[in-house]
Design a protein around this motif. Structure first.
Motif, PDB file in Angstrom:
ATOM      1  N   UNK A 253     -80.623   5.421  23.428  1.00  0.00           N
ATOM      2  CA  UNK A 253     -80.315   6.182  24.677  1.00  0.00           C
ATOM      3  C   UNK A 253     -81.175   5.682  25.817  1.00  0.00           C
ATOM      4  N   UNK A 254     -82.203   5.054  25.675  1.00  0.00           N
ATOM      5  CA  UNK A 254     -82.925   4.552  26.844  1.00  0.00           C
ATOM      6  C   UNK A 254     -82.259   3.644  27.392  1.00  0.00           C
ATOM      7  N   UNK A 255     -81.481   2.791  26.612  1.00  0.00           N
ATOM      8  CA  UNK A 255     -80.656   1.704  27.445  1.00  0.00           C
ATOM      9  C   UNK A 255     -79.298   2.110  27.562  1.00  0.00           C
ATOM     10  N   UNK A 256     -78.871   3.262  26.810  1.00  0.00           N
ATOM     11  CA  UNK A 256     -77.616   3.706  27.246  1.00  0.00           C
ATOM     12  C   UNK A 256     -77.631   5.303  27.307  1.00  0.00           C
ATOM     13  N   UNK A 257     -77.989   5.735  28.521  1.00  0.00           N
ATOM     14  CA  UNK A 257     -78.267   7.344  28.948  1.00  0.00           C
ATOM     15  C   UNK A 257     -77.130   8.286  28.621  1.00  0.00           C
ATOM     16  N   UNK A 258     -75.969   7.780  28.356  1.00  0.00           N
ATOM     17  CA  UNK A 258     -74.859   8.474  28.201  1.00  0.00           C
ATOM     18  C   UNK A 258     -74.779   9.068  26.570  1.00  0.00           C
ATOM     19  N   UNK A 259     -75.598   8.358  25.680  1.00  0.00           N
ATOM     20  CA  UNK A 259     -75.814   8.652  24.347  1.00  0.00           C
ATOM     21  C   UNK A 259     -76.192  10.253  24.387  1.00  0.00           C
ATOM     22  N   UNK A 260     -77.062  10.525  25.407  1.00  0.00           N
ATOM     23  CA  UNK A 260     -77.695  11.815  25.240  1.00  0.00           C
ATOM     24  C   UNK A 260     -76.568  12.937  25.781  1.00  0.00           C
ATOM     25  N   UNK A 261     -75.528  12.721  26.401  1.00  0.00           N
ATOM     26  CA  UNK A 261     -74.431  13.664  26.668  1.00  0.00           C
ATOM     27  C   UNK A 261     -73.809  13.872  25.656  1.00  0.00           C
TER      28      UNK A 261
ATOM     29  N   UNK B 285     -66.419  27.761  28.404  1.00  0.00           N
ATOM     30  CA  UNK B 285     -67.232  26.967  28.014  1.00  0.00           C
ATOM     31  C   UNK B 285     -67.362  25.613  28.540  1.00  0.00           C
ATOM     32  N   UNK B 286     -66.209  25.116  29.087  1.00  0.00           N
ATOM     33  CA  UNK B 286     -66.170  23.825  29.745  1.00  0.00           C
ATOM     34  C   UNK B 286     -66.900  23.926  31.168  1.00  0.00           C
ATOM     35  N   UNK B 287     -66.784  25.173  31.971  1.00  0.00           N
ATOM     36  CA  UNK B 287     -67.433  25.062  32.968  1.00  0.00           C
ATOM     37  C   UNK B 287     -69.050  25.197  32.843  1.00  0.00           C
ATOM     38  N   UNK B 288     -69.395  26.055  31.817  1.00  0.00           N
ATOM     39  CA  UNK B 288     -70.711  26.229  31.307  1.00  0.00           C
ATOM     40  C   UNK B 288     -71.222  24.767  30.945  1.00  0.00           C
ATOM     41  N   UNK B 289     -70.530  23.979  30.150  1.00  0.00           N
ATOM     42  CA  UNK B 289     -71.136  22.716  30.060  1.00  0.00           C
ATOM     43  C   UNK B 289     -71.266  21.803  31.397  1.00  0.00           C
ATOM     44  N   UNK B 290     -70.332  21.901  32.115  1.00  0.00           N
ATOM     45  CA  UNK B 290     -70.569  21.025  33.271  1.00  0.00           C
ATOM     46  C   UNK B 290     -71.934  21.616  34.104  1.00  0.00           C
ATOM     47  N   UNK B 291     -71.847  22.908  34.148  1.00  0.00           N
ATOM     48  CA  UNK B 291     -73.209  23.510  34.955  1.00  0.00           C
ATOM     49  C   UNK B 291     -74.356  23.016  34.218  1.00  0.00           C
ATOM     50  N   UNK B 292     -74.637  22.720  32.924  1.00  0.00           N
ATOM     51  CA  UNK B 292     -75.652  22.475  32.285  1.00  0.00           C
ATOM     52  C   UNK B 292     -76.014  21.080  32.455  1.00  0.00           C
ATOM     53  N   UNK B 293     -75.095  20.195  32.350  1.00  0.00           N
ATOM     54  CA  UNK B 293     -75.029  18.887  32.431  1.00  0.00           C
ATOM     55  C   UNK B 293     -74.731  18.305  33.792  1.00  0.00           C
ATOM     56  N   UNK B 294     -74.814  19.010  35.010  1.00  0.00           N
ATOM     57  CA  UNK B 294     -74.488  18.391  36.191  1.00  0.00           C
ATOM     58  C   UNK B 294     -74.996  17.371  36.590  1.00  0.00           C
ATOM     59  N   UNK B 295     -76.471  17.364  36.518  1.00  0.00           N
ATOM     60  CA  UNK B 295     -77.166  16.114  37.144  1.00  0.00           C
ATOM     61  C   UNK B 295     -76.816  14.913  36.341  1.00  0.00           C
TER      62      UNK B 295
ATOM     63  N   UNK C   3     -73.893  14.345  35.063  1.00  0.00           N
ATOM     64  CA  UNK C   3     -72.651  14.015  35.634  1.00  0.00           C
ATOM     65  C   UNK C   3     -72.840  13.307  37.002  1.00  0.00           C
ATOM     66  N   UNK C   4     -73.626  13.872  37.797  1.00  0.00           N
ATOM     67  CA  UNK C   4     -74.032  13.366  39.206  1.00  0.00           C
ATOM     68  C   UNK C   4     -74.626  11.852  38.930  1.00  0.00           C
ATOM     69  N   UNK C   5     -75.461  11.445  37.874  1.00  0.00           N
ATOM     70  CA  UNK C   5     -75.838  10.169  37.515  1.00  0.00           C
ATOM     71  C   UNK C   5     -74.780   9.428  37.365  1.00  0.00           C
TER      72      UNK C   5
END
Length: 356
Positions: free
Chosen positions: A251-259, A299-309, A311-313
């Motif tokens: 994930x250090x090379x592919x940050x999306x792994x953490x999503x 559930x979808x909106x809660x996940x979007x709020x939790x991971x919003x930054x 998502x911004x990245x």
């Protein structure tokens, strides 16, 4: 009288403090990494279920660090290593060594029996380091076998036992890595599965959890977190040819792994659609059709709020609002949005009545 007053003042208990300006200017040594960006000096814990492959992993680290060879694609600080393999005998260690390498260095050492923490273990470690001044890593497999025989499983006792080894590692400027187990009860955060009270995890400088999603799989994830390392997930595959764990993704090379998978699918969807503005129900229907999931709007909106930054990245921005008493969302995929645009990006506080 003045002499007595001075004696009284000098005898008062006081902090040995340093002011901020002096601290910033102080020439301090950099943190020493035994495995670059992954394993630093200090006290670390690697935990996993029984027979998941922890011992194969740390044995490989021991040998590679002694040789000065990279661990995966990470540079190592070579030096003497010591492996306290307390669940094995010399015959099993010999078999494992010959399985993982054709050339065993003389500066990797092994112990199959030692004192406990409340006996003379600290002294034994100190003596070994005195006799091998280039020691960089000591692995204790397992932590349970060096613990006090007292049946005190309190937070305080757990913390104090780990603290003894942490203090020793800091004084000797080496890495001590404890091999430990997971509790049976699962958790959404693998770090919370480490056996014992939070005193064990709380005292350690770094934590690693090796976990398979299925016992029969040859793949596993190494979850990493700590004071001196970034949160990280490393995907591994076990090679039966040489009994070592090979890295397949980091994930250090592919940050999306953490999503979570749901958010990666949202990113893919918005890359394709670019823009949506409508009701939560309409967006949910479109998302579930694209992803093959069956999430609820909440559930979808809660996940979007939790991971919003995150998502911004990944250039996905959204805002929630109400119109004619209908909850709506505007979401877009855009490389050119200014990240200072508070309309989309910075939610210091969000109104839960609107957000979900």
């Amino acid at each position: 009288m003045i002499k007595n007053l001075n004696l009284e003042l000098s005898s008062k208990a006081r902090f040995d403090s340093i002011d901020g300006a002096s601290l910033v200017e102080k020439d301090l040594p950099r943190k020493k990494f035994i495995i670059n960006s992954l394993l630093a000096s200090g006290l670390s814990i690697i935990a996993g279920s029984p027979k998941v492959g922890k011992s194969w992993l740390v044995l490989d680290w021991c040998v590679r660090i002694a040789k000065g060879k990279d661990v995966w694609n990470l540079h190592t600080d070579s030096g003497t290593t010591l492996y306290l393999s307390l669940e094995d005998d010399e015959s099993r260690l010999q078999d494992r060594l010959t399985a993982i390498t054709d050339e065993v260095p003389s500066n990797v050492h092994f112990v199959t029996d030692c004192s406990k923490l409340d006996e003379r273990l600290e002294e034994q470690i100190q003596t070994f380091v005195d006799e091998h001044m280039d020691t960089v890593l000591i692995i204790i497999d397992t932590f349970q076998l060096i613990r006090s025989a007292k049946k005190d499983s309190s937070y305080s006792n757990d913390y104090l036992e780990v603290q003894k080894l942490k203090k020793l590692a800091d004084e000797l400027k080496i890495a001590i890595l404890l091999v430990h187990h997971l509790r049976k009860q699962g958790d959404s955060d693998p770090i919370n599965e480490i056996s014992g009270t939070n005193g064990i995890a709380g005292c350690a400088d770094a934590l690693f959890v090796l976990k398979k999603s299925n016992r029969t799989q040859g793949n596993a994830t190494l979850f990493c977190t700590g004071r001196d390392i970034e949160d990280r997930e490393i995907e591994l595959a076990f090679s039966k040819e040489d009994c070592t764990w090979k890295m397949t993704a980091d994930s250090a090379e592919n940050p999306n792994m953490l999503l979570p998978d749901e958010m990666n699918l949202l990113i893919e969807m918005m890359k394709a659609e670019k823009y949506f503005n409508g009701s939560n129900a309409e967006f949910l229907e479109r998302y579930n059709a694209y992803s093959g999931k069956n999430l609820s709007a909440r559930i979808l909106k809660r996940m979007m709020n939790k991971w919003k930054y995150d998502l911004n990245d990944n250039h996905v921005y959204f805002k929630s609002y109400k119109e004619n008493n209908i909850r709506k969302v505007e979401i877009k995929y855009d490389f050119e949005i200014d990240n200072s645009d508070s309309e989309y990006v910075r939610y210091d506080k969000y109104d839960e009545n609107i957000a979900v």
